[in-house]
Enzyme design. Sequence first.
Site, short mmCIF file in Angstrom:
data_model
loop_
_atom_site.label_atom_id
_atom_site.label_comp_id
_atom_site.label_asym_id
_atom_site.label_seq_id
_atom_site.Cartn_x
_atom_site.Cartn_y
_atom_site.Cartn_z
N HIS A 131 3.89 -1.99 -0.34
CA HIS A 131 5.18 -1.60 0.22
C HIS A 131 5.00 -0.19 0.79
O HIS A 131 4.19 0.58 0.28
CB HIS A 131 6.20 -1.58 -0.92
CG HIS A 131 7.62 -1.41 -0.50
ND1 HIS A 131 8.14 -0.19 -0.14
CD2 HIS A 131 8.63 -2.30 -0.37
CE1 HIS A 131 9.42 -0.34 0.18
NE2 HIS A 131 9.74 -1.61 0.05
N ASP A 208 2.38 -0.20 -9.11
CA ASP A 208 3.73 -0.33 -8.59
C ASP A 208 4.30 -1.63 -9.15
O ASP A 208 3.95 -2.72 -8.70
CB ASP A 208 3.67 -0.35 -7.06
CG ASP A 208 5.00 -0.74 -6.41
OD1 ASP A 208 5.95 -1.07 -7.14
OD2 ASP A 208 5.07 -0.71 -5.17
N GLN A 211 8.07 -5.26 -8.28
CA GLN A 211 8.29 -6.71 -8.19
C GLN A 211 7.85 -7.46 -9.43
O GLN A 211 8.15 -8.64 -9.58
CB GLN A 211 7.52 -7.27 -6.98
CG GLN A 211 8.03 -6.79 -5.64
CD GLN A 211 9.45 -7.24 -5.36
OE1 GLN A 211 9.90 -8.28 -5.82
NE2 GLN A 211 10.18 -6.45 -4.58
N LYS A 234 16.07 -4.35 -9.65
CA LYS A 234 15.42 -5.64 -9.40
C LYS A 234 15.28 -6.44 -10.70
O LYS A 234 14.71 -7.50 -10.73
CB LYS A 234 14.04 -5.42 -8.77
CG LYS A 234 14.09 -4.78 -7.37
CD LYS A 234 12.71 -4.73 -6.76
CE LYS A 234 12.57 -3.71 -5.65
NZ LYS A 234 13.19 -4.11 -4.38
N CYS A 372 9.23 -3.96 4.74
CA CYS A 372 8.62 -2.64 4.49
C CYS A 372 7.13 -2.77 4.21
O CYS A 372 6.58 -2.03 3.38
CB CYS A 372 9.32 -1.91 3.34
SG CYS A 372 10.98 -1.41 3.74
#
Lengths: 414, 147
Positions: A131, A208, A211, A234, A372
């Site tokens: 991202h 990261d 997600q 999220k 993105c």
Amino acid sequence: MTETQILENKLDVYAIRQQFPILSRDVKDKPLVYFDNAATSQKPRVVIDALSNYYQQYNANIHRGIHTLAEEATMAFEATRDSVQAFINASEREEIIFTRGTTEGINLVAYTWGRQNIGEGDEIIVSVMEHHSNIVPWQILCKEKKAVLKVIPVNEEGDLIVEEYQKLLSDRTKLVSIAHVSNALGTVNPVRRIIELAHDAGALVVVDGAQSAVHLDIDVQQMDCDFFAFSAHKLYGPTGTGVLYGKKRLLESMPVFLGGGEMIKEVSFEKTTYADLPYKFEAGTPNIADTIAFKAALEFTSSIGKQRIRDHEMELLSYATSRLTEIPGLKIIGQAKEKISVISFIIDKLHHQDIGILLDNQGVALRTGHHCTQPLMQRFGISGTTRASFAIYNTKDEIDIMISGVKKAIKMLS
Amino acid sequence: MNEQRTIAEIEAEIIDEFSLFDSWDDKYEYIIDLGKKLPPLDDKYKIDENRVRGCQSTVYLVAESSNGRIYYEADSDAVIVKGLISMLIRVLSGQPAEAIIDAKLDFVREIGMMTHLAQTRSNGLLAMIRQIKNYALAHKIKNETTV
């Protein structure tokens, strides 16, 4: 397993849907089908109630007050830290830093650890599926320090090419920053292996987790990542709050990020001493309400259980994959060996934006565009995709609605 | 013909046309049809200079002036945007610079397409309207300074 046990184990998705007030609304006179969960998930009533309860019952600034409201708010805020610690199995609560979200977490590492430890000619490795939030902070740092940003490629299926990654590692590699799960393709990256290889090369690893935190079991100790960043919104939680996990000895050695209240021990105009972890990195009044409500989201997720969530979502993913494959001219982008419930696709000669508008017209919320991840889109030679991403409250019936919507859109546009 | 009719008159005509549609599907069918019928812009105009950047779809816009009126041509890679462009051209192309600058374009809201003008960064339409007005403004300033 007996039949009753199977039934008990099986998720009652309709009971879960009842807990999400927004799912009963209409869009364009049709029942909402929300398939934009990778952008942000909807919130269960327990989260909305926790948020409103804070403002109605004990709104106060935390950590400094001695009155009852301040104490209650402080306790609730710090209770979320304990919940997060358990949720990702961090060894100490001081390793949990509250941020505004994943982006801020990554930036915090770049601006503190990065500025202190990256020098001219040093190398930072990311992947092509990152991202923009996990590219831009490192680009800024590399430019400032005359360091080099290297990129791990992906294959046609959307899997990282680990052999290429191994070739990129060198004695100049100081940091690897990698998505646990790709937001555009759904690929689950082999972070354990990536981290092992990085550590062998003497580099640290930022994961990261934007997600992944909602779908996968996160155990930062077992993963052995040095930093792990994720967002509450999220994960069925509120927007504007998130977490940066960091290994304690690293966090302790790092310079402060933002200066202000909360993060200080003593201030005089000659010298300021900083607070201990985790407050050292939490300058100013934090997002108290959303952080408190985040605990309700973590409890909601844990009460269902990640395994059951995953089983349900995988069933949806495989159903959606087979139904979308029926459609002539439709191509799925991202068929990695291991995926979470994200499905990106393109349709011959049609623009994703038109598909998105017409699906919205059927009440179906999808995401269209480059997500993105422009370098990734360039890798596949496309300008964008249409993406459906599923959550715990989605159903096969909703996928059927999306499929007929897509067919209808193709008919209207052709 | 546009020279004789005002922006307001053409807007009223479009609102009238849309009032015949019962459903969103019909509206979109019509807009898609307009998009398909909009003559494509010659490739020689599809250069960076004429590109109006949106986050998802790309719009190319060219303008020329004659006798104080400004004429526009445009194209997009997304057909619904192209349909909306077609309506904007119908309303604004061939109008006096002053009228273009002042145009409120209320018809977009009236026909229920306001969401496409929202600040979502998702399409080039809003940027295109800004660009249309910029051309008109530039023309006006140029004329005033040369008089």
